[in-house]
Write a protein that holds these residues in place. Sequence first.
Motif, PDB file in Angstrom:
ATOM      1  N   TYR A 130      -2.054   9.681  -3.117  1.00 41.00           N
ATOM      2  CA  TYR A 130      -1.576   8.443  -3.722  1.00 41.00           C
ATOM      3  C   TYR A 130      -2.556   7.337  -3.367  1.00 41.00           C
ATOM      4  O   TYR A 130      -3.062   7.268  -2.244  1.00 41.00           O
ATOM      5  N   VAL A 131      -2.841   6.474  -4.355  1.00 40.78           N
ATOM      6  CA  VAL A 131      -3.757   5.362  -4.137  1.00 40.78           C
ATOM      7  C   VAL A 131      -3.066   4.077  -4.555  1.00 40.78           C
ATOM      8  O   VAL A 131      -2.560   3.965  -5.683  1.00 40.78           O
ATOM      9  N   CYS A 132      -3.013   3.111  -3.637  1.00 44.90           N
ATOM     10  CA  CYS A 132      -2.440   1.803  -3.941  1.00 44.90           C
ATOM     11  C   CYS A 132      -2.713   0.839  -2.805  1.00 44.90           C
ATOM     12  O   CYS A 132      -3.161   1.233  -1.726  1.00 44.90           O
ATOM     13  N   SER A 133      -2.467  -0.422  -3.065  1.00 46.79           N
ATOM     14  CA  SER A 133      -2.603  -1.463  -2.050  1.00 46.79           C
ATOM     15  C   SER A 133      -1.583  -2.552  -2.331  1.00 46.79           C
ATOM     16  O   SER A 133      -1.527  -3.078  -3.439  1.00 46.79           O
ATOM     17  N   SER A 134      -0.772  -2.878  -1.337  1.00 44.96           N
ATOM     18  CA  SER A 134       0.218  -3.932  -1.543  1.00 44.96           C
ATOM     19  C   SER A 134      -0.437  -5.311  -1.611  1.00 44.96           C
ATOM     20  O   SER A 134       0.198  -6.285  -1.989  1.00 44.96           O
ATOM     21  N   VAL A 135      -1.727  -5.391  -1.299  1.00 46.92           N
ATOM     22  CA  VAL A 135      -2.460  -6.642  -1.447  1.00 46.92           C
ATOM     23  C   VAL A 135      -2.648  -6.966  -2.929  1.00 46.92           C
ATOM     24  O   VAL A 135      -2.570  -8.117  -3.349  1.00 46.92           O
ATOM     25  N   PHE A 136      -2.865  -5.917  -3.749  1.00 46.61           N
ATOM     26  CA  PHE A 136      -3.165  -6.105  -5.169  1.00 46.61           C
ATOM     27  C   PHE A 136      -2.016  -5.744  -6.098  1.00 46.61           C
ATOM     28  O   PHE A 136      -2.150  -5.849  -7.313  1.00 46.61           O
ATOM     29  N   GLY A 137      -0.909  -5.255  -5.581  1.00 50.60           N
ATOM     30  CA  GLY A 137       0.213  -4.876  -6.441  1.00 50.60           C
ATOM     31  C   GLY A 137       1.295  -4.185  -5.642  1.00 50.60           C
ATOM     32  O   GLY A 137       1.340  -4.273  -4.415  1.00 50.60           O
TER      33      GLY A 137
ATOM     34  N   ASP B 179       3.618   4.454  15.967  1.00 49.83           N
ATOM     35  CA  ASP B 179       4.320   3.202  15.692  1.00 49.83           C
ATOM     36  C   ASP B 179       3.541   1.954  16.097  1.00 49.83           C
ATOM     37  O   ASP B 179       4.103   0.878  16.213  1.00 49.83           O
ATOM     38  N   GLN B 180       2.269   2.058  16.318  1.00 48.93           N
ATOM     39  CA  GLN B 180       1.484   0.896  16.701  1.00 48.93           C
ATOM     40  C   GLN B 180       1.150   0.028  15.487  1.00 48.93           C
ATOM     41  O   GLN B 180       1.384   0.416  14.361  1.00 48.93           O
ATOM     42  N   ASN B 181       0.619  -1.150  15.724  1.00 51.15           N
ATOM     43  CA  ASN B 181       0.207  -2.039  14.638  1.00 51.15           C
ATOM     44  C   ASN B 181      -1.246  -2.420  14.890  1.00 51.15           C
ATOM     45  O   ASN B 181      -1.539  -3.016  15.921  1.00 51.15           O
ATOM     46  N   PRO B 182      -2.203  -2.099  14.049  1.00 51.44           N
ATOM     47  CA  PRO B 182      -2.014  -1.437  12.756  1.00 51.44           C
ATOM     48  C   PRO B 182      -1.698   0.044  12.930  1.00 51.44           C
ATOM     49  O   PRO B 182      -2.124   0.680  13.882  1.00 51.44           O
TER      50      PRO B 182
ATOM     51  N   VAL C 299      -2.353   3.300   5.585  1.00 49.96           N
ATOM     52  CA  VAL C 299      -2.542   2.251   6.585  1.00 49.96           C
ATOM     53  C   VAL C 299      -1.473   1.193   6.387  1.00 49.96           C
ATOM     54  O   VAL C 299      -1.172   0.805   5.254  1.00 49.96           O
ATOM     55  N   SER C 300      -0.920   0.728   7.492  1.00 50.83           N
ATOM     56  CA  SER C 300       0.050  -0.369   7.463  1.00 50.83           C
ATOM     57  C   SER C 300      -0.375  -1.413   8.488  1.00 50.83           C
ATOM     58  O   SER C 300      -0.503  -1.107   9.681  1.00 50.83           O
ATOM     59  N   VAL C 301      -0.626  -2.625   7.997  1.00 50.22           N
ATOM     60  CA  VAL C 301      -1.003  -3.737   8.875  1.00 50.22           C
ATOM     61  C   VAL C 301      -0.074  -4.897   8.574  1.00 50.22           C
ATOM     62  O   VAL C 301      -0.102  -5.443   7.474  1.00 50.22           O
ATOM     63  N   THR C 302       0.764  -5.243   9.529  1.00 49.11           N
ATOM     64  CA  THR C 302       1.738  -6.339   9.404  1.00 49.11           C
ATOM     65  C   THR C 302       2.450  -6.341   8.048  1.00 49.11           C
ATOM     66  O   THR C 302       2.500  -7.357   7.358  1.00 49.11           O
ATOM     67  N   GLY C 303       2.937  -5.170   7.648  1.00 49.69           N
ATOM     68  CA  GLY C 303       3.706  -5.068   6.416  1.00 49.69           C
ATOM     69  C   GLY C 303       2.901  -4.770   5.169  1.00 49.69           C
ATOM     70  O   GLY C 303       3.470  -4.433   4.138  1.00 49.69           O
ATOM     71  N   LEU C 304       1.585  -4.890   5.209  1.00 47.87           N
ATOM     72  CA  LEU C 304       0.739  -4.548   4.067  1.00 47.87           C
ATOM     73  C   LEU C 304       0.434  -3.052   4.120  1.00 47.87           C
ATOM     74  O   LEU C 304       0.112  -2.513   5.175  1.00 47.87           O
TER      75      LEU C 304
END
Length: 128
Positions: free
Chosen positions: A26-33, A79-82, A57-62
């Motif tokens: 799967y390819v996507c980014s919550s930054v762009f959509g 469970d670390q961030n990122p 990858v999950s960084v502060t909800g993104l």
Amino acid sequence: MFFSCFLLITGFLLLVVQQADALRCYVCSSVFGACDLNDNLGIPTTCKSGEIACSIVSVTGLIVKGCSATLPEYYMCGDQNPQFCFCTRDYCNVNFVSAIGALYLPRLAVLLLTLFATVFTRIIINPR
């Protein structure tokens, strides 16, 4: 002995053949959509030649998902961030649970096949 060797070789070849096809992620980014771990999984994509892993990858909800040309020795799923993870099965980057499971599934299959071959050899072929 022959049968157990046959089972081990067959299991290994099945894993290799399955891995030989182009990986799909799967390819996507919550930054762009829309991109998340539940409903908006991303665009099902066939990775390019040389891309050997799916990433999430999950960084502060993104959230960012995609294909990766590298497969770090240290997967760092947790469970670390990122939070990030790499996996090598088709569409394994749905979420972190599926990515972690995809890391252990091939190893589990080989372990079970080896165990079956050993038990079969000792009980059926060479009973004492």
